[in-house]
Design an enzyme around this catalytic site. Structure first.
Site, PDB file in Angstrom:
ATOM      1  N   TYR A  58       0.696  -1.201   0.033  1.00 19.63           N
ATOM      2  CA  TYR A  58      -0.116  -0.017   0.006  1.00 19.63           C
ATOM      3  C   TYR A  58       1.001   1.393  -0.090  1.00 19.63           C
ATOM      4  O   TYR A  58       1.528   1.519   0.979  1.00 19.63           O
ATOM      5  CB  TYR A  58      -0.846  -0.119   1.249  1.00 19.63           C
ATOM      6  CG  TYR A  58      -1.904  -1.183   1.305  1.00 19.63           C
ATOM      7  CD1 TYR A  58      -2.059  -2.013   0.211  1.00 19.63           C
ATOM      8  CD2 TYR A  58      -2.489  -1.601   2.464  1.00 19.63           C
ATOM      9  CE1 TYR A  58      -3.130  -3.020  -0.014  1.00 19.63           C
ATOM     10  CE2 TYR A  58      -3.365  -2.578   2.678  1.00 19.63           C
ATOM     11  CZ  TYR A  58      -3.695  -3.374   1.504  1.00 19.63           C
ATOM     12  OH  TYR A  58      -4.713  -4.197   1.624  1.00 19.63           O
ATOM     13  N   HIS A 124      -0.246 -12.189   0.955  1.00 16.61           N
ATOM     14  CA  HIS A 124      -1.150 -11.319   0.124  1.00 16.61           C
ATOM     15  C   HIS A 124      -1.590 -11.994  -1.001  1.00 16.61           C
ATOM     16  O   HIS A 124      -2.627 -12.068  -1.523  1.00 16.61           O
ATOM     17  CB  HIS A 124      -0.386  -9.992  -0.566  1.00 16.61           C
ATOM     18  CG  HIS A 124      -1.542  -9.043  -0.337  1.00 16.61           C
ATOM     19  ND1 HIS A 124      -0.824  -7.645  -0.189  1.00 16.61           N
ATOM     20  CD2 HIS A 124      -2.810  -8.907  -0.473  1.00 16.61           C
ATOM     21  CE1 HIS A 124      -1.971  -6.692  -0.230  1.00 16.61           C
ATOM     22  NE2 HIS A 124      -2.977  -7.497  -0.300  1.00 16.61           N
ATOM     23  N   PRO A 219     -16.140  -4.757   3.613  1.00 17.99           N
ATOM     24  CA  PRO A 219     -17.803  -4.835   4.257  1.00 17.99           C
ATOM     25  C   PRO A 219     -18.742  -3.666   3.829  1.00 17.99           C
ATOM     26  O   PRO A 219     -19.738  -4.085   3.784  1.00 17.99           O
ATOM     27  CB  PRO A 219     -17.555  -5.092   5.742  1.00 17.99           C
ATOM     28  CG  PRO A 219     -16.148  -4.219   5.942  1.00 17.99           C
ATOM     29  CD  PRO A 219     -15.308  -4.590   4.793  1.00 17.99           C
ATOM     30  N   GLY A 221     -18.540  -2.796   0.601  1.00 20.72           N
ATOM     31  CA  GLY A 221     -18.739  -2.525  -0.940  1.00 20.72           C
ATOM     32  C   GLY A 221     -17.904  -1.386  -1.326  1.00 20.72           C
ATOM     33  O   GLY A 221     -18.421  -0.887  -2.351  1.00 20.72           O
ATOM     34  N   PHE A 224     -19.980   1.634  -1.687  1.00 17.10           N
ATOM     35  CA  PHE A 224     -21.326   2.005  -2.162  1.00 17.10           C
ATOM     36  C   PHE A 224     -22.356   1.580  -1.115  1.00 17.10           C
ATOM     37  O   PHE A 224     -23.405   2.067  -1.392  1.00 17.10           O
ATOM     38  CB  PHE A 224     -21.518   0.679  -3.555  1.00 17.10           C
ATOM     39  CG  PHE A 224     -22.688   0.788  -4.143  1.00 17.10           C
ATOM     40  CD1 PHE A 224     -22.975   1.782  -4.966  1.00 17.10           C
ATOM     41  CD2 PHE A 224     -23.646  -0.173  -3.719  1.00 17.10           C
ATOM     42  CE1 PHE A 224     -24.136   1.725  -5.435  1.00 17.10           C
ATOM     43  CE2 PHE A 224     -24.892   0.000  -4.260  1.00 17.10           C
ATOM     44  CZ  PHE A 224     -25.232   0.873  -5.306  1.00 17.10           C
TER      45      PHE A 224
END
Length: 332
Positions: A58, A124, A219, A221, A224
Site C-alpha cells: 500500500y 497477500h 464490508p 462494498g 457503495f
C-alpha cells in the site's frame, strides 16, 4: 467495544477493525492527507477498533510508515496486521513468495511499523513460481523467531469461477489445505458484504470448522453500501472504482435497491443508524469468528463504523437483507 478472537491462539481484537489502505493507496489520491489519517487511526484506537490492517504494497510502503507513527506512541493498544507477497511496479503488480524475500520483507515492515513484532502476518498472494508450502514455511520461521505472532492468508479473489461453474473460493480452499499442513492458519481475509456474500458458501464455514478467524474485507462494498455515492459522479483516475464493473454509472443506478434495503432496516433501528452500520452489523452477524475491516480515512467514518458493533439486527432484519437482489456488475 465487543472483543472477538482470531484463530486458535485467541488473539483478541475489537469487533470492527480498520482497513488503512485508503489512507495511502487505491482511492482518490487527492483526498489522502497524512495528518488527517493519523487522527483517524488514533480515533479508531480510542473507540476500540484495535485491528489495524495494512500491507507493504500500500503506497507502496507509505501506509506502513504512517501506521508506524501511531504505533510508536500506542503499540500496546493496537493489533497490527500487515501483508507480504506482492510487489508494485510502474504499471503492474507481481507476486514474490521466495523465502529469502519473505524474510527481508518482514524485517523491512518491522522497521517501517516501528515495532519488534507483527501480530498477524498475511500472505497477500501466492507466487505461482514458488510452492506455497515454501513461502508459508518461511513465514512460519518468522513466528518461531519471535518476529510474528500469527499467520493469515488472503483469498485469491478471482471472479472467473462464476463463469466456469466452479466455486469462487475453490483456489483459496486448496491453498488453505496445503499451508495448514505446514503451520496453523490463524485468519483468512476475503471480501464479504451484503452485496458480495459468496464467502458464506464454503470459505466462512471452512474457517468456522477449523477455528480460523475471518477478516471481512470490503464490508461496505468499496463505499457503495454507505449510500453516500452518487451514480455518474465519477472517480479520479487513480481510484480503483474507476475500473470496477459495479461502479459504472449504469450499474450504480441498477444496484440502488441494495442501498434502499439497508436504509429500510436502518430506519427501524432509529434515525441515528445508517445504511453503513446496518451493512457492518450484517457482517458481524455472520459468526463470532468474523471481524469486518472497513477501509476509512476520516475520523467521522471510523466513528460511524465503530458504532455498528452496537447495532443488533433481528432475525427479520437478517431475512430481509438476505432477500435483497444480487448486485450487478458490467459483466452480468
Amino acid at each position: 467495544m465487543e472483543r472477538r478472537t482470531i484463530g486458535a491462539g485467541a488473539l483478541a481484537v475489537g469487533a470492527v477493525g480498520l482497513g488503512c489502505m485508503p489512507m495511502s493507496w487505491a482511492y482518490s489520491g487527492s483526498r489522502q492527507r497524512g495528518d488527517e489519517s493519523l487522527r483517524t487511526v488514533h480515533r479508531a484506537l480510542d473507540l476500540g477498533s484495535t485491528l489495524l490492517d495494512t500491507a507493504d504494497m500500500y503506497g507502496p510502503f507509505t501506509n506502513e510508515l504512517l501506521i508506524g507513527r501511531v504505533l510508536k506512541e500506542r503499540r500496546a493498544e493496537a493489533f497490527v496486521s500487515t501483508k507480504v507477497g506482492l510487489l508494485v511496479g510502474e504499471q503492474h503488480v507481481v507476486a514474490n513468495g521466495r523465502p529469502g524475500y519473505v524474510r527481508r520483507a518482514c524485517d523491512a515492515s518491522l522497521r517501517r511499523l516501528q515495532t519488534d513484532v507483527i501480530d498477524l502476518y498475511q500472505l497477500h498472494r501466492a507466487d505461482p513460481e514458488v510452492p506455497v508450502e515454501e513461502t508459508w514455511g518461511a513465514m512460519a520461521d518468522l513466528v518461531r523467531a519471535g518476529k510474528v505472532r500469527a499467520l493469515g492468508l488472503c483469498a485469491v479473489g478471482a471472479r472467473g469461477g462464476r463463469r466456469s461453474g466452479t466455486g469462487l473460493h475453490d483456489a483459496t480452499l486448496r491453498q488453505l489445505r496445503r499451508v495448514q499442513q505446514v503451520f496453523p492458519v490463524s485468519a483468512v481475509q476475503a471480501e464479504l458484504s451484503v452485496w458480495s456474500p459468496e464467502a458464506l458458501e464454503a470459505l466462512l464455514p471452512w474457517c468456522a470448522a477449523h477455528g480460523v478467524g475471518f477478516l471481512a474485507a470490503m464490508p461496505l462494498g468499496n463505499g457503495f453500501l454507505t449510500g453516500t455515492l452518487t451514480p455518474g459522479e465519477g472517480f479520479e483516475p487513480d481510484d480503483v472504482r474507476a475500473r470496477h464493473p459495479r461502479f459504472t454509472a449504469e450499474m450504480m443506478a441498477a444496484n440502488q435497491p441494495v442501498v434502499a434495503g439497508l436504509r429500510r432496516v436502518a430506519r427501524r433501528h432509529g434515525t441515528h443508524v445508517t445504511p453503513a452500520q446496518v451493512a457492518l452489523a450484517w457482517t458481524l452477524a455472520q459468526g463470532r469468528h468474523v471481524v469486518p475491516v472497513p477501509g476509512a480515512k476520516r475520523e467521522r467514518w471510523v466513528t460511524e463504523n465503530a458504532s455498528a458493533a452496537a447495532v443488533s439486527l433481528t432475525p427479520d432484519d437478517l431475512t430481509e437483507l438476505s432477500l435483497l437482489p444480487p448486485a450487478r456488475g458490467s459483466w452480468d
